[in-house]
Design a protein around this motif. Structure first.
Motif, short mmCIF file in Angstrom:
data_model
loop_
_atom_site.label_atom_id
_atom_site.label_comp_id
_atom_site.label_asym_id
_atom_site.label_seq_id
_atom_site.Cartn_x
_atom_site.Cartn_y
_atom_site.Cartn_z
N ASN A 289 0.87 -1.20 -0.18
CA ASN A 289 0.04 0.10 -0.04
C ASN A 289 0.99 1.18 -0.02
OD1 ASN A 289 -2.03 2.08 1.03
ND2 ASN A 289 -3.31 0.34 0.99
N ALA A 290 0.88 2.07 0.97
CA ALA A 290 1.61 3.20 1.01
C ALA A 290 3.04 2.92 1.39
CB ALA A 290 1.50 4.37 2.06
N THR A 291 3.35 1.53 2.30
CA THR A 291 4.39 1.02 2.72
C THR A 291 4.49 -0.67 2.11
OG1 THR A 291 3.40 0.19 4.65
CG2 THR A 291 4.59 2.43 4.75
N PRO A 292 5.70 -1.04 2.07
CA PRO A 292 5.61 -2.54 1.84
C PRO A 292 4.58 -3.14 2.67
CG PRO A 292 8.00 -1.44 2.13
CD PRO A 292 7.08 -0.72 2.53
N SER A 293 4.08 -4.41 2.16
CA SER A 293 3.41 -5.00 2.97
C SER A 293 4.12 -5.68 4.00
CB SER A 293 2.61 -6.46 2.07
OG SER A 293 3.63 -7.34 1.73
N GLY A 294 3.51 -6.14 5.22
CA GLY A 294 4.56 -6.80 6.37
C GLY A 294 4.95 -8.25 5.51
N TRP A 295 3.96 -8.63 4.81
CA TRP A 295 4.37 -10.33 4.43
C TRP A 295 5.76 -10.06 3.67
CZ3 TRP A 295 -0.06 -13.82 2.76
CH2 TRP A 295 0.43 -14.94 1.90
N THR A 296 5.80 -9.37 2.56
CA THR A 296 6.92 -9.16 1.74
C THR A 296 8.26 -8.57 2.26
OG1 THR A 296 6.05 -7.19 0.55
CG2 THR A 296 5.49 -9.26 -0.28
N ALA A 297 7.79 -7.64 3.18
CA ALA A 297 9.04 -7.06 4.04
C ALA A 297 9.71 -8.05 4.81
CB ALA A 297 8.39 -5.67 5.00
N ALA A 298 8.84 -8.86 5.59
CA ALA A 298 9.56 -9.89 6.23
C ALA A 298 10.19 -10.90 5.42
CB ALA A 298 8.37 -10.72 6.98
N ALA A 299 9.59 -11.31 4.01
CA ALA A 299 10.47 -12.18 3.38
C ALA A 299 11.99 -11.61 2.96
CB ALA A 299 9.59 -12.39 1.98
N GLN A 300 11.68 -10.28 2.71
CA GLN A 300 13.20 -9.75 2.26
C GLN A 300 14.05 -9.52 3.55
OE1 GLN A 300 14.74 -7.56 -0.78
NE2 GLN A 300 16.17 -8.34 1.03
N ALA A 301 13.50 -9.24 4.63
CA ALA A 301 14.44 -9.47 5.92
C ALA A 301 14.87 -10.83 6.36
CB ALA A 301 13.77 -8.88 7.13
N LEU A 302 14.30 -11.86 5.94
CA LEU A 302 14.55 -13.43 6.19
C LEU A 302 15.41 -13.56 5.24
CD1 LEU A 302 10.78 -14.63 6.78
CD2 LEU A 302 12.59 -14.88 8.56
N LEU A 303 15.50 -13.22 4.22
CA LEU A 303 16.45 -13.65 3.21
C LEU A 303 17.69 -12.94 3.39
CD1 LEU A 303 17.03 -15.03 0.34
CD2 LEU A 303 16.19 -12.76 -0.81
N THR A 304 17.83 -11.66 3.80
CA THR A 304 19.00 -11.13 4.36
C THR A 304 19.82 -11.62 5.38
OG1 THR A 304 17.98 -9.00 3.39
CG2 THR A 304 20.14 -8.78 4.79
N TYR A 305 18.68 -12.10 6.53
CA TYR A 305 19.35 -12.68 7.75
C TYR A 305 19.95 -13.95 7.19
CZ TYR A 305 19.80 -14.52 12.39
OH TYR A 305 20.40 -14.90 13.43
N ALA A 306 19.27 -14.67 6.69
CA ALA A 306 19.85 -16.02 5.97
C ALA A 306 21.16 -15.95 5.43
CB ALA A 306 18.69 -16.56 5.13
N ALA A 307 21.26 -14.85 4.49
CA ALA A 307 22.59 -14.67 3.78
C ALA A 307 23.72 -14.42 4.78
CB ALA A 307 22.19 -13.65 2.85
N TYR A 308 23.64 -13.61 5.84
CA TYR A 308 24.61 -13.35 6.72
C TYR A 308 24.80 -14.64 7.88
CZ TYR A 308 24.28 -8.20 6.41
OH TYR A 308 24.62 -7.03 5.93
N THR A 309 23.77 -15.51 7.95
CA THR A 309 24.06 -16.56 8.88
C THR A 309 23.97 -18.00 8.26
OG1 THR A 309 21.63 -16.76 9.28
CG2 THR A 309 22.72 -15.08 10.62
N GLY A 310 23.46 -18.11 7.16
CA GLY A 310 23.51 -19.46 6.55
C GLY A 310 22.21 -20.26 6.84
N SER A 311 21.43 -19.60 7.58
CA SER A 311 20.30 -20.27 8.26
C SER A 311 19.36 -20.76 7.24
CB SER A 311 19.54 -19.37 9.26
OG SER A 311 18.08 -20.24 9.57
N GLU A 312 19.12 -22.28 6.84
CA GLU A 312 18.18 -22.38 6.21
C GLU A 312 16.84 -22.30 6.23
OE1 GLU A 312 18.34 -23.71 2.84
OE2 GLU A 312 20.40 -23.00 2.77
N ARG A 313 16.51 -22.22 7.68
CA ARG A 313 15.32 -22.17 8.32
C ARG A 313 14.74 -20.80 7.68
NH1 ARG A 313 13.51 -20.03 13.65
NH2 ARG A 313 11.25 -20.72 13.88
N HIS A 314 15.59 -19.82 7.82
CA HIS A 314 14.98 -18.66 7.41
C HIS A 314 14.91 -18.23 6.03
CE1 HIS A 314 16.46 -17.88 11.56
NE2 HIS A 314 15.58 -16.65 11.61
N ARG A 315 16.03 -18.92 5.23
CA ARG A 315 15.89 -18.68 3.85
C ARG A 315 14.50 -19.44 3.12
NH1 ARG A 315 19.27 -17.61 -0.49
NH2 ARG A 315 18.65 -18.55 -2.48
#
Length: 687
Positions: free
Chosen positions: A538-564
């Motif tokens: 809407n006016a901001t990123p949806s919580g859904w896709t914002a969470a997906a982006q943050a989860l992907l970034t965190y997985a890239a730092y940590t190697g966490s398959e759960r988050h990816r």
């Protein structure tokens, strides 16, 4: 009459605290009172910077007779949509389904069981322009409740069932869709091109909103594929907005939207979330092209945020109002603070500079706004930069003497997370350490005031005092995004740990395990007539896709398959929506671009204070590779997985570029790293 809004942390609720309407805040007590009295609930939803909310308040809620009728026949509940986006989302969906449109103020009549049965937005006090008067509406609803209660109940039950059916669309089967690959992402760009305004930039017609999430997607797509079309749409849109009336040519910062298709006349409210998102977009456009205009707009927007939105506690206020006092009429008017007549320019600038100003800004006797006034637009690049800055400074100083718009000074966790990310990156790339410090201070406020010892977020605070409303998905996702950006910029591992804690809460309390879908509210949040869920921007990123982006970034730092894996499953919905409605899943498409590119993981190692490490770190941050993550620290000793076991390169600082923790040969030269991450090499003091 008790004043139940007097202790609210919402400036919007406080604006209504002294109304003759006997307002209740949202809560079980209000609905229990309606049940006890046997009356329906009048739900009024708005926000502090909303022009028509102010109008309806003045016309109807401050009217003694209207208030008396309301108090006699209804329990009146006032909600700040920015504090309770979950309540707003549920009933706005009902309003849009019933009327085909929505907006604020939102006016909904409910049963004591929270079921809606009659809807609207703004109602004038008396009938006009085909709209019923508010008193008519109140009397009609009261009569239906009194005389046709069974019919009202049937309508309410039918609407509730319809909302439940709509809620299942995203929750069931979202996991069966695939994340869009190269073909799907190219198709999304093509679909954006179909609705692109080639003359004025942006997408669609009036009213025209800043397409910040779509532009971020286009910039990432260009970085991955070299698409000239994607870069052209992004660059043209940003230039058109920067030169238009939607951008404050004197003080920096963007208004909410333009009422026309040319970006000329804005709806004058200035929102934190718009400016945080656009700041980052203009920074990324500069990072891509090296052009001066996006660099200037990024810095001016950042300065606007610090100057006009920063609170004494270090957070960032939600908005500036559209309205302010018009000294000529003695009444509040939209745009009074920002618009100019030719006579006003001449009085401030004198004849010679006023003539120069006429070549820069479109200010005519007819005006571009109301009553012969104009909103300043930059018509052409200044030939004399000194004269241009002198004129801007003189007009800005004169404007400071006008009554300023009011400020909604509540701090919203999600929007401050967006601000933290934008300011941290801007400070690092444009050599403004004060912006990084401002980002850190805002992040500290989120930790100390909004984040509880149990790891749960509260959505809002004001004057350093937390509100009572639980954080929703976007609060966790955007705050995590801000912390991850701070980690990339500062190398402080505590930010990565804090982001991980927030994202673990997302996986535990906001995710449907079976489908991978995400809900806007936690599984232990207050139960509404349905659990809100929406993957679209809407006016901001949806919580859904914002969470997906943050989860992907965190997985890239940590190697966490759960988050990816969680990120990939959440992004499946983008495969379903991205080619059909890319304007409304721009952030999800941007995250999908990061996934398509890896994302690339860059580990920079070297001793703290080593100029070689600093140059490699800056080069990595200048990289345009979509969603690339950057870690910096001492060699081999870090607890951050991406840095662990990375030795120096020939005894010097070095950089490792990896995909899924599989790394290419390390490099020690900034130029070599720049080639690997898509960084330009023409930056002063950097790559």
């Amino acid at each position: 009459m008790p004043n139940r809004l007097a202790d609210a942390t919402s400036p919007y609720l406080l604006q209504h605290a002294d109304n003759p309407v006997d307002w209740w805040p949202w809560g079980p007590e209000a609905f229990e009172e309606a049940r006890r009295r046997g009356v329906p609930v009048l739900l009024s939803v708005g926000y502090a910077a909303c022009h028509w909310c102010h109008v309806m308040a003045h016309e109807s809620f401050e009217d003694e007779e209207m208030a008396a009728y309301t108090n006699e026949h209804f329990v009146a509940v006032k909600v700040d949509r920015e504090e309770r986006p979950d309540v707003d989302a549920v009933y706005m969906e009902a309003v849009q389904a019933a009327t085909g449109q929505g907006g604020w103020p939102m006016t909904v009549f409910l049963t004591p069981d929270q079921e809606p049965f009659y809807f609207g937005t703004y109602f004038p006090p008396r009938p006009r322009h085909g709209m019923p008067g508010f008193r008519q509406v109140l009397e009609g609803v009261n009569a239906a409740w009194r005389d046709r209660r069974d019919e009202v109940g049937e309508v309410a039950a039918r609407i509730r069932a319809d909302l439940a059916e709509r809620a299942s669309v995203y929750g069931v089967g979202s996991g069966v869709h695939e994340v869009p690959g190269a073909e799907g992402l190219a198709a999304a760009v093509a679909e954006l091109g179909r609705t692109y305004d080639e003359k004025w930039g942006g997408f669609g017609g009036a009213p025209k909103f800043p397409p910040s999430m779509a532009v971020e997607f286009l910039l990432r797509h260009h970085a991955r594929t070299g698409s000239a079309e994607a870069l052209a749409m992004a660059g043209h849109s940003c230039e058109a907005m920067a030169r238009g009336g939607i951008y404050d040519q004197l003080g920096g910062g963007f208004a909410r939207y333009a009422v026309d298709n040319r970006w000329v006349v804005p709806h004058f409210e200035k929102m934190l979330y718009d400016n945080a998102l656009l700041l980052r977009v203009y920074l990324h456009l500069w990072r891509t092209t090296g052009e001066e205009l996006p660099r200037r707009i990024a810095l001016e927007t950042a300065d606007f945020m610090l100057r006009e939105l920063r609170t004494p506690e270090g957070g960032f206020a939600s908005a500036l109002d559209a309205d302010s006092l018009d000294e000529a009429s003695g009444k509040n008017a939209e745009g009074a603070y920002y618009a100019w007549t030719p006579q006003q320019l001449a009085e401030v600038l004198g004849e010679q500079d006023a003539a120069v100003a006429a070549t820069l800004f479109e200010v005519t006797a007819e005006g571009t706004f109301e009553h012969g006034s104009s909103v300043l637009q930059l018509l052409s690049d200044p030939v004399d930069e000194i004269a241009y800055e002198r004129i801007r400074a003189a007009l800005y100083e004169a404007r400071l003497k006008r009554p300023a718009p009011a400020r909604d000074d509540k701090v919203v966790a999600a929007w401050n997370g967006l601000a933290v990310a934008a300011l941290a990156e801007t400070g690092a790339l444009l050599d403004r350490p004060d912006l990084v410090e401002a980002a850190e201070r805002a992040a500290d406020l989120l930790i100390t005031v909004h984040l509880g010892e149990d790891g749960r977020l509260l959505r809002t605070s004001r004057d350093g005092r937390a509100g009572a409303n639980a954080g929703v998905l976007e609060d966790y996702a955007d705050t995590a995004e801000g912390f991850l950006a701070l980690y990339a910029v500062t190398g402080g591992a505590e930010w990565l740990g804090l982001a991980g804690g927030l994202l673990d809460t997302v996986l535990t309390h906001f995710r449907d395990e079976a489908s991978g879908a995400l809900y806007d509210t936690a599984d232990d949040a207050e139960e509404l007539i349905r659990r809100p869920q929406d993957p679209t921007d809407n006016a901001t990123p949806s919580g859904w896709t914002a969470a997906a982006q943050a989860l992907l970034t965190y997985a890239a730092y940590t190697g966490s398959e759960r988050h990816r894996t969680a990120a990939e499953r959440a992004l499946g919905i983008v495969g379903a929506l991205g080619t059909r409605a890319p304007r409304f899943v721009g952030w999800g498409l941007a995250a999908a671009e990061a996934l398509a590119d890896g994302p690339r993981e860059v580990a920079v190692v070297g001793a703290e204070g080593d100029p070689g490490r600093a140059l490699l770190h800056r080069t990595a941050l200048l990289g345009t590779a979509p969603g690339a993550v950057v870690a910096v620290g001492e060699p081999s000793t870090s607890e951050v997985p991406l840095l662990a076991g990375r030795p120096l390169v020939g005894g010097a600082a070095g950089a490792y570029v990896c995909h899924h923790f599989v790394c290419e040969a390390p490099v020690a030269e900034a130029a070599e790293l720049a080639a690997k991450v898509g960084a330009r090499t023409d930056r002063n003091g950097g790559a």
